[in-house]
Design a protein around this motif. Structure first.
Motif, PDB file in Angstrom:
ATOM      1  N   GLU A   1       0.836  -1.204   0.000  1.00  0.00           N
ATOM      2  CA  GLU A   1       0.000   0.000   0.000  1.00  0.00           C
ATOM      3  C   GLU A   1       0.872   1.256   0.000  1.00  0.00           C
ATOM      4  O   GLU A   1       0.542   2.253  -0.654  1.00  0.00           O
ATOM      5  CB  GLU A   1      -0.924   0.005   1.223  1.00  0.00           C
ATOM      6  N   TYR A   2       1.968   1.208   0.711  1.00  0.00           N
ATOM      7  CA  TYR A   2       2.878   2.356   0.763  1.00  0.00           C
ATOM      8  C   TYR A   2       3.465   2.634  -0.622  1.00  0.00           C
ATOM      9  O   TYR A   2       3.542   3.787  -1.060  1.00  0.00           O
ATOM     10  CB  TYR A   2       3.992   2.090   1.771  1.00  0.00           C
ATOM     11  N   VAL A   3       3.844   1.565  -1.312  1.00  0.00           N
ATOM     12  CA  VAL A   3       4.396   1.726  -2.661  1.00  0.00           C
ATOM     13  C   VAL A   3       3.328   2.247  -3.618  1.00  0.00           C
ATOM     14  O   VAL A   3       3.605   3.079  -4.488  1.00  0.00           O
ATOM     15  CB  VAL A   3       4.987   0.398  -3.166  1.00  0.00           C
ATOM     16  N   LEU A   4       2.088   1.776  -3.464  1.00  0.00           N
ATOM     17  CA  LEU A   4       1.001   2.282  -4.299  1.00  0.00           C
ATOM     18  C   LEU A   4       0.877   3.792  -4.143  1.00  0.00           C
ATOM     19  O   LEU A   4       0.677   4.510  -5.127  1.00  0.00           O
ATOM     20  CB  LEU A   4      -0.320   1.605  -3.906  1.00  0.00           C
ATOM     21  N   ALA A   5       1.000   4.268  -2.914  1.00  0.00           N
ATOM     22  CA  ALA A   5       0.842   5.703  -2.638  1.00  0.00           C
ATOM     23  C   ALA A   5       2.021   6.530  -3.117  1.00  0.00           C
ATOM     24  O   ALA A   5       1.851   7.678  -3.548  1.00  0.00           O
ATOM     25  CB  ALA A   5       0.618   5.920  -1.139  1.00  0.00           C
ATOM     26  N   HIS A   6       3.235   5.967  -3.075  1.00  0.00           N
ATOM     27  CA  HIS A   6       4.438   6.774  -3.311  1.00  0.00           C
ATOM     28  C   HIS A   6       5.263   6.347  -4.524  1.00  0.00           C
ATOM     29  O   HIS A   6       6.283   6.986  -4.811  1.00  0.00           O
ATOM     30  CB  HIS A   6       5.328   6.768  -2.067  1.00  0.00           C
ATOM     31  N   GLY A   7       4.867   5.296  -5.204  1.00  0.00           N
ATOM     32  CA  GLY A   7       5.556   4.916  -6.430  1.00  0.00           C
ATOM     33  C   GLY A   7       7.029   4.590  -6.232  1.00  0.00           C
ATOM     34  O   GLY A   7       7.417   3.975  -5.244  1.00  0.00           O
ATOM     35  N   ARG A   8       7.855   5.023  -7.162  1.00  0.00           N
ATOM     36  CA  ARG A   8       9.283   4.702  -7.120  1.00  0.00           C
ATOM     37  C   ARG A   8       9.980   5.273  -5.887  1.00  0.00           C
ATOM     38  O   ARG A   8      10.893   4.660  -5.344  1.00  0.00           O
ATOM     39  CB  ARG A   8       9.969   5.203  -8.395  1.00  0.00           C
ATOM     40  N   ASP A   9       9.526   6.455  -5.440  1.00  0.00           N
ATOM     41  CA  ASP A   9      10.106   7.021  -4.223  1.00  0.00           C
ATOM     42  C   ASP A   9       9.814   6.118  -3.026  1.00  0.00           C
ATOM     43  O   ASP A   9      10.660   5.943  -2.142  1.00  0.00           O
ATOM     44  CB  ASP A   9       9.542   8.423  -3.963  1.00  0.00           C
ATOM     45  N   GLY A  10       8.615   5.550  -3.015  1.00  0.00           N
ATOM     46  CA  GLY A  10       8.257   4.630  -1.943  1.00  0.00           C
ATOM     47  C   GLY A  10       9.116   3.383  -1.955  1.00  0.00           C
ATOM     48  O   GLY A  10       9.539   2.891  -0.896  1.00  0.00           O
ATOM     49  N   LEU A  11       9.381   2.876  -3.143  1.00  0.00           N
ATOM     50  CA  LEU A  11      10.246   1.699  -3.270  1.00  0.00           C
ATOM     51  C   LEU A  11      11.634   1.976  -2.713  1.00  0.00           C
ATOM     52  O   LEU A  11      12.212   1.145  -2.001  1.00  0.00           O
ATOM     53  CB  LEU A  11      10.357   1.278  -4.745  1.00  0.00           C
ATOM     54  N   LYS A  12      12.157   3.150  -3.017  1.00  0.00           N
ATOM     55  CA  LYS A  12      13.493   3.498  -2.531  1.00  0.00           C
ATOM     56  C   LYS A  12      13.530   3.573  -1.007  1.00  0.00           C
ATOM     57  O   LYS A  12      14.495   3.145  -0.367  1.00  0.00           O
ATOM     58  CB  LYS A  12      13.937   4.833  -3.132  1.00  0.00           C
ATOM     59  N   LYS A  13      12.443   4.105  -0.412  1.00  0.00           N
ATOM     60  CA  LYS A  13      12.422   4.301   1.041  1.00  0.00           C
ATOM     61  C   LYS A  13      12.306   2.991   1.818  1.00  0.00           C
ATOM     62  O   LYS A  13      12.821   2.885   2.926  1.00  0.00           O
ATOM     63  CB  LYS A  13      11.267   5.243   1.414  1.00  0.00           C
ATOM     64  N   ILE A  14      11.611   2.007   1.252  1.00  0.00           N
ATOM     65  CA  ILE A  14      11.412   0.767   2.019  1.00  0.00           C
ATOM     66  C   ILE A  14      12.440  -0.305   1.686  1.00  0.00           C
ATOM     67  O   ILE A  14      12.469  -1.347   2.355  1.00  0.00           O
ATOM     68  CB  ILE A  14       9.992   0.188   1.816  1.00  0.00           C
ATOM     69  N   ARG A  15      13.276  -0.067   0.691  1.00  0.00           N
ATOM     70  CA  ARG A  15      14.285  -1.082   0.348  1.00  0.00           C
ATOM     71  C   ARG A  15      15.475  -0.945   1.290  1.00  0.00           C
ATOM     72  O   ARG A  15      16.422  -0.210   1.040  1.00  0.00           O
ATOM     73  CB  ARG A  15      14.720  -0.964  -1.103  1.00  0.00           C
ATOM     74  N   SER A  16      15.396  -1.652   2.399  1.00  0.00           N
ATOM     75  CA  SER A  16      16.454  -1.595   3.412  1.00  0.00           C
ATOM     76  C   SER A  16      16.442  -2.899   4.199  1.00  0.00           C
ATOM     77  O   SER A  16      15.464  -3.648   4.175  1.00  0.00           O
ATOM     78  CB  SER A  16      16.219  -0.425   4.374  1.00  0.00           C
ATOM     79  N   LYS A  17      17.515  -3.146   4.897  1.00  0.00           N
ATOM     80  CA  LYS A  17      17.604  -4.365   5.703  1.00  0.00           C
ATOM     81  C   LYS A  17      16.534  -4.382   6.786  1.00  0.00           C
ATOM     82  O   LYS A  17      15.945  -5.435   7.071  1.00  0.00           O
ATOM     83  CB  LYS A  17      18.984  -4.490   6.346  1.00  0.00           C
TER      84      LYS A  17
END
Length: 331
Positions: free
Chosen positions: A218-234
């Protein structure tokens, strides 16, 4: 392999249809025949997950409202009949409205949509009174409020009523989770807090753990590529992996085996949500395992939420194929 797949004009993955509607056809036939006791037995003997799919599938079937109304009138003391009537009114209303964002809904659809949701509440409240142990009516009441302007407090009360009757009731958790999302009046903070707390209190093996994956999607749906960058972490990869292992009651060495033995009517939902969320958060090994378990058959949501370009939005199978290629490069 077909020529179209070889030249990239057709995806390798297949997008599955609505299995809930197909599974409920036996229930529809029983009600059409007036075999109400058999219909009641089908629903009462099912677990929460299976009953939800049966009721939803009935509701989206053609002519569900008059059919359910006849059943509820003939069996006025049946909580399940009234629940099915309420659910049918809700799904019929949503069919009128469509699944678009509010700004894109046809103005002529709003009144019949809202009227249908309003009409659903009476049979659902009757159902709740008729069976003091059933959480189903409250789950559907949450569903009815998603299209309106209910307060957060009211939604929370409905959820509390549901879990006071059945603490691990999946439909109530899933629908209340939807109400916590930003697109339905909640917030990312509320959504993540609810999914994490629900997972923390759920036993291993519960589909409730899949809400952790759903919150990332849902977070990625809301924020797109920026959202993907923010949640891609250990940190996030560890959280979504932990929820995956809790859902399947597995560990890294048994994950593949557990995925080969699907269990529960919402297994497909969980598998698709985890496949996308694990990829999005960078849990590479878990993403490979879950995507492999899909065997090339996906559901539109959440894959379409991470689509790049028109082709992928038109056919989410291309999203699946791109991710498979990406994961292959990380081997």
């Amino acid at each position: 392999m077909s020529l179209l797949k070889l030249i990239g004009l057709k995806p390798h993955a297949v997008v599955a249809g609505n299995s809930a509607q197909a599974a409920s056809q036996r229930l529809v036939r029983k009600v059409e025949q007036g075999a109400y006791e058999e219909a009641e037995l089908m629903l009462s003997s099912a677990n929460d997950e299976s009953r939800e799919r049966l009721i939803y599938g009935f509701g989206v079937s053609s002519g569900s409202v008059p059919l359910a109304a006849t059943w509820a009138k003939a069996c006025s003391r049946s909580s399940l009949a009234h629940t099915v009537l309420g659910a049918s009114l809700i799904t019929t209303g949503w069919n009128i409205r469509g699944s678009s964002y509010a700004k894109d809904v046809d103005s002529a659809a709003w009144k019949p949509f809202l009227d249908s949701l309003k009409d659903a509440k009476e049979p659902l409240h009757i159902a709740a009174r008729l069976d003091s142990a059933s959480a189903d009516p409250y789950a559907w009441l949450i569903h009815a409020e998603l299209g309106g302007d209910a307060s957060r407090e009211h939604l929370s009360r409905l959820f509390s009523e549901a879990i006071s009757r059945a603490p691990l009731h999946w439909p109530a958790h899933y629908k209340y989770f939807t109400a916590t999302t930003q697109k339905w009046g909640g917030s990312h903070r509320e959504m993540f807090k609810f999914s994490q707390e629900a997972s923390r209190h759920a036993p291993r093996g519960s589909i409730i753990h899949s809400l952790v994956a759903s919150s990332y999607n849902e977070y990625v749906l809301a924020h797109g590529r920026d959202g993907l960058k923010k949640i891609r972490s250990k940190e996030h990869a560890d959280k979504v992996s932990a929820a995956l292992y809790a859902w399947l009651d597995a560990n890294p060495s048994t994950l593949g085996q557990k995925l080969e033995n699907p269990n529960g009517s919402f297994f497909g939902y969980g598998l698709n949500q985890f496949a996308v969320a694990c990829y999005a958060c960078g849990a590479t090994n878990e993403a490979k395992e879950t995507i492999s378990a899909l065997n090339g058959e996906i559901e539109t949501i959440p894959w379409v939420w991470i689509a790049n370009g028109l082709r992928e939005r038109m056919n989410p199978g291309f999203v699946h194929d791109r991710i498979v290629r990406d994961l292959g490069k990380s081997a």
